[in-house]
Design a protein around this motif. Structure first.
Motif, PDB file in Angstrom:
ATOM      1  N   PHE A   1       0.815  -1.209   0.000  1.00  0.00           N
ATOM      2  CA  PHE A   1       0.000   0.000   0.000  1.00  0.00           C
ATOM      3  C   PHE A   1       0.854   1.267   0.000  1.00  0.00           C
ATOM      4  O   PHE A   1       0.488   2.268  -0.603  1.00  0.00           O
ATOM      5  CB  PHE A   1      -0.970  -0.016   1.186  1.00  0.00           C
ATOM      6  N   VAL A   2       2.006   1.210   0.644  1.00  0.00           N
ATOM      7  CA  VAL A   2       2.892   2.380   0.633  1.00  0.00           C
ATOM      8  C   VAL A   2       3.377   2.639  -0.793  1.00  0.00           C
ATOM      9  O   VAL A   2       3.302   3.764  -1.313  1.00  0.00           O
ATOM     10  CB  VAL A   2       4.091   2.158   1.578  1.00  0.00           C
ATOM     11  N   VAL A   3       3.840   1.577  -1.466  1.00  0.00           N
ATOM     12  CA  VAL A   3       4.338   1.741  -2.832  1.00  0.00           C
ATOM     13  C   VAL A   3       3.221   2.216  -3.752  1.00  0.00           C
ATOM     14  O   VAL A   3       3.397   3.136  -4.560  1.00  0.00           O
ATOM     15  CB  VAL A   3       4.947   0.419  -3.350  1.00  0.00           C
ATOM     16  N   PHE A   4       2.036   1.621  -3.595  1.00  0.00           N
ATOM     17  CA  PHE A   4       0.936   2.023  -4.466  1.00  0.00           C
ATOM     18  C   PHE A   4       0.546   3.477  -4.222  1.00  0.00           C
ATOM     19  O   PHE A   4       0.361   4.247  -5.164  1.00  0.00           O
ATOM     20  CB  PHE A   4      -0.283   1.121  -4.267  1.00  0.00           C
ATOM     21  N   ALA A   5       0.437   3.858  -2.951  1.00  0.00           N
ATOM     22  CA  ALA A   5       0.027   5.228  -2.644  1.00  0.00           C
ATOM     23  C   ALA A   5       1.038   6.228  -3.180  1.00  0.00           C
ATOM     24  O   ALA A   5       0.679   7.233  -3.781  1.00  0.00           O
ATOM     25  CB  ALA A   5      -0.138   5.389  -1.133  1.00  0.00           C
ATOM     26  N   ALA A   6       2.321   5.940  -2.991  1.00  0.00           N
ATOM     27  CA  ALA A   6       3.345   6.914  -3.357  1.00  0.00           C
ATOM     28  C   ALA A   6       3.537   7.008  -4.868  1.00  0.00           C
ATOM     29  O   ALA A   6       3.716   8.099  -5.408  1.00  0.00           O
ATOM     30  CB  ALA A   6       4.669   6.550  -2.684  1.00  0.00           C
ATOM     31  N   PHE A   7       3.503   5.879  -5.568  1.00  0.00           N
ATOM     32  CA  PHE A   7       3.914   5.885  -6.974  1.00  0.00           C
ATOM     33  C   PHE A   7       2.778   5.654  -7.961  1.00  0.00           C
ATOM     34  O   PHE A   7       2.994   5.693  -9.163  1.00  0.00           O
ATOM     35  CB  PHE A   7       5.016   4.853  -7.200  1.00  0.00           C
ATOM     36  N   SER A   8       1.571   5.378  -7.472  1.00  0.00           N
ATOM     37  CA  SER A   8       0.448   5.216  -8.399  1.00  0.00           C
ATOM     38  C   SER A   8      -0.708   6.146  -8.050  1.00  0.00           C
ATOM     39  O   SER A   8      -1.166   6.918  -8.877  1.00  0.00           O
ATOM     40  CB  SER A   8      -0.062   3.773  -8.399  1.00  0.00           C
ATOM     41  N   PHE A   9      -1.179   6.054  -6.792  1.00  0.00           N
ATOM     42  CA  PHE A   9      -2.387   6.789  -6.439  1.00  0.00           C
ATOM     43  C   PHE A   9      -2.134   8.293  -6.380  1.00  0.00           C
ATOM     44  O   PHE A   9      -2.831   9.079  -7.032  1.00  0.00           O
ATOM     45  CB  PHE A   9      -2.923   6.287  -5.096  1.00  0.00           C
ATOM     46  N   TYR A  10      -1.101   8.657  -5.643  1.00  0.00           N
ATOM     47  CA  TYR A  10      -0.790  10.086  -5.543  1.00  0.00           C
ATOM     48  C   TYR A  10      -0.516  10.706  -6.918  1.00  0.00           C
ATOM     49  O   TYR A  10      -1.076  11.748  -7.254  1.00  0.00           O
ATOM     50  CB  TYR A  10       0.379  10.296  -4.574  1.00  0.00           C
ATOM     51  N   PRO A  11       0.321  10.067  -7.770  1.00  0.00           N
ATOM     52  CA  PRO A  11       0.530  10.650  -9.099  1.00  0.00           C
ATOM     53  C   PRO A  11      -0.758  10.765  -9.910  1.00  0.00           C
ATOM     54  O   PRO A  11      -0.961  11.754 -10.610  1.00  0.00           O
ATOM     55  CB  PRO A  11       1.501   9.671  -9.764  1.00  0.00           C
ATOM     56  N   LEU A  12      -1.629   9.758  -9.779  1.00  0.00           N
ATOM     57  CA  LEU A  12      -2.870   9.821 -10.560  1.00  0.00           C
ATOM     58  C   LEU A  12      -3.700  11.038 -10.163  1.00  0.00           C
ATOM     59  O   LEU A  12      -4.189  11.789 -11.011  1.00  0.00           O
ATOM     60  CB  LEU A  12      -3.675   8.533 -10.345  1.00  0.00           C
TER      61      LEU A  12
END
Lengths: 331, 306
Positions: free
Chosen positions: A51-62
């Motif tokens: 979830f940390v990786v997803f939040a930082a590099f996918s969700f936040y950028p989106l």
């Protein structure tokens, strides 16, 4: 239920691997506390990295993409963001390159996805036979999947070459005039789709094969007792049996199609790559995004294209759902 | 096209029944339960055609990479290999930046595959065998993230990496893919079938803490699936294109990025271009030849059933 059992067990036997065996009751209590903390906390710690990786590099950028799309940002000065409200969007819908790229993305998407999935279905059916060398055929059909976009696109660019390419040569053998596979719109889109089809058909076939093998044999027996032909069995037992896999591959191929980038870029051989041909005849939305951001240095506009791609995806899925709901269900 | 990865089971069966004995098979390939007619001659012919279509472009890459520029640019094109394969491969390694790209890709794909396997096994174990509040919702969230194409966030991601001073650096490619939803889900599926609840319980009774249970009980059971996940992740990371193309440049490329340079007209020698393409594919081909069975069964094991 099981949690309480383990807790109870632990209550009786708390002094297991605790680093310090503890002195009397306070040590017992500490290790019981540690144990409870471990039971409660460890699962979250284990799933946290994802979830940390997803939040930082996918969700936040989106999400941040939407914010950037409301600004003018230049590639050279990324920290200078100028608020322009919806200007980028207004420019985009008035830009003929956008509509061209949208049309190309849809047409290439259709002529690469539909034959690909149909061929995968046929291939899976063949692979499902009991036969010799079945492992060889499975691995062989997966070989294109191991080839990177770069290598595949380079090879097909050569095969589709106008003057000395093998495909025009083969067409000449059967008496068909050579085509200009790069400069003409439809041949170019067909050639790019060929690369996509080549790379992904075998992979999808294996997914279908896995689903076919999970269909209980009794269903086929029942169907053949009812006198159903092989073809009837295929349409009435096999296809319904792998329905959710089919839906899944449609979803994945659709996502892939809206993002199409590498194949047209490399097929364009250099200067024409990013623009998708001299007349943008095969520029996709992915290429337009890159052109706006990294060739025209307009990051705000690139973000706008990205959001347009996202909206397209949402619309396509909404449409697919609608079609599925409107279609009468077969018993 | 990173999204095209391992597939998902659309509805997640959360095991409530305790009667069914857990599967302990170490092999991922399930015996086919479906129809198993014997293949007729026509099926063999069609499959042979398919195999030729699959393999021919790669065969021809090898042919073109083994001749020279003048021979490749003639019609009819060559069908049989020439004498220059190794010299062309050596030239591609040196002249076309393929050597550096191969090393970079090995680092990038190796690190991504290792960390994905580690984190995915941890999370997969938690989702499969540990009880915690919000487990099902979090698992649905993991699956939902597969629907978000990573390409859409590329503008802020690039800005972020530039700010961190990581543009043109390999960590910029590695960080965003340290773990994948596909990997988590794959390990979760495998462990919920292959790891008996009793083993975990026994570890608890012995007083082992969760990380210790993971290390001494889960890892040995998970090993075959971890190997498959490693290979599939390696293939994806090696072939990943869009983001590396955006954030890296020709001074420090991965293989697919270096291959675009070959296509971009800086190299005029067609047989050299093909040698580069072949070189960039060889490691994965070797892996498929040696471990083809495991990769095929891994992809099929992750598929949606029914």
């Amino acid at each position: 239920m099981a949690t309480s059992t383990t807790n109870a067990l632990v209550g009786e036997e708390p002094a297991g691997p605790s680093p310090k065996p503890g002195t009397g009751r306070s040590g017992q209590r500490r290790s019981a506390l540690l144990h409870r903390l471990d039971l409660k906390g460890a699962p979250y710690a284990f799933v946290a990295p994802f979830f940390v990786v997803f939040a930082a590099f996918s969700f936040y950028p989106l999400i941040y993409t939407a914010w950037i799309s409301l600004h003018g940002v230049e590639l050279a000065t990324l920290d200078v963001m100028q608020w322009v409200a919806l200007d980028n969007y207004v420019d985009l819908v008035n830009d003929s390159r956008f509509w061209n790229a949208l049309r190309n993305t849809i047409t290439i998407g259709v002529i690469s996805t539909v034959p690909q999935l149909l061929m995968a279905l046929g291939l899976a059916h063949l692979l499902n036979y009991r036969m010799r060398a079945s492992l060889f055929f499975r691995v062989a059909s997966l070989v294109p999947y191991a080839t990177s976009v770069g290598a595949a696109a380079l090879v097909f660019t050569m095969l589709f070459e106008r003057d000395f390419g093998m495909i025009n040569w083969a067409l000449g053998v059967v008496g068909i005039d050579p085509l200009d596979w790069e400069a003409d719109k439809w041949p170019a889109q067909a050639a790019i789709s060929t690369i996509v089809i080549w790379r992904w058909t075998g992979y999808n076939a294996l997914l279908y094969l896995a689903a076919m093998q999970a269909i209980p044999a009794e269903r086929y027996e029942a169907a053949s007792l009812d006198g159903a032909s092989r073809w009837k069995q295929f349409t009435h037992v096999t296809i319904p049996g792998i329905r959710s896999t089919v839906v899944f591959t449609i979803v994945l191929s659709t996502i892939g199609a809206t993002q199409l980038f590498g194949e047209p870029l490399i097929f364009g051989q250099g200067p024409n790559g990013v623009t998708g041909g001299a007349d943008n005849q095969y520029q996709t939305l992915g290429l337009l995004l890159y052109e706006e951001g990294w060739k025209n240095y307009q990051m705000g506009r690139a973000a706008t294209v990205a959001w347009a791609m996202f909206l397209l995806l949402v619309l396509v899925f909404a449409a697919q759902r609608l079609i599925r709901r409107l279609r009468p269900r077969t018993p | 096209m990173t999204v095209n990865s391992l597939p998902v089971r659309t509805e997640i069966p959360v095991r409530t029944d305790t009667e069914t004995p857990p599967r302990r098979s170490r092999r991922l390939l399930r015996p086919g339960a479906g129809r198993q007619h014997h293949a007729g001659p026509l099926a063999y012919v069609l499959l042979a055609v398919m195999a030729i279509l699959s393999i021919f472009p790669l065969y021809w890459t090898m042919v073109a990479a083994s001749t020279d520029n003048t021979r490749v640019s003639q019609s009819p094109p060559p069908f049989l290999p020439g004498p220059n394969l190794f010299s062309n491969l050596a030239r591609a390694w040196d002249e076309a930046a393929m050597g550096k790209a191969m090393i970079n890709s090995t680092i990038v794909a190796g690190v991504i595959a290792l960390s994905t396997v580690m984190f995915a096994t941890l999370a997969g174990f938690a989702f499969a065998k540990l009880r915690f509040k919000g487990r099902n919702i979090l698992l649905m969230l993991v699956i939902g993230t597969m629907m978000v194409p990573p390409q859409l966030g590329v503008v802020p991601l690039f800005m972020m990496m530039s700010e961190l001073g990581l543009a043109q650096q390999l960590p910029a490619v590695i960080f965003p893919t340290l773990v994948s939803a596909v990997g988590v889900f794959f390990m979760r599926q495998y462990l919920s079938e292959a790891l008996p609840d009793e083993l975990v319980e026994a570890g608890r009774v012995d007083g082992a803490h969760s990380l210790r249970i993971f290390w001494s009980i889960v890892l040995p059971v998970a090993r075959p699936a971890m190997a498959v996940l490693f290979m599939i992740t390696f293939v994806h990371a090696w072939n990943d294109f869009f983001w590396p193309f955006v954030v890296l440049d020709m001074t420090n490329p991965t293989v697919p990025v270096a291959l675009t340079q070959l296509s971009a007209g800086y190299v005029r020698d067609q047989s050299l271009i093909m040698a580069g393409a072949l070189l960039g594919t060889l490691p994965l081909l070797a892996m498929f030849i040696v471990f083809g069975r495991q990769i095929v069964s891994g992809i099929m094991a992750g598929a949606v059933k029914g």
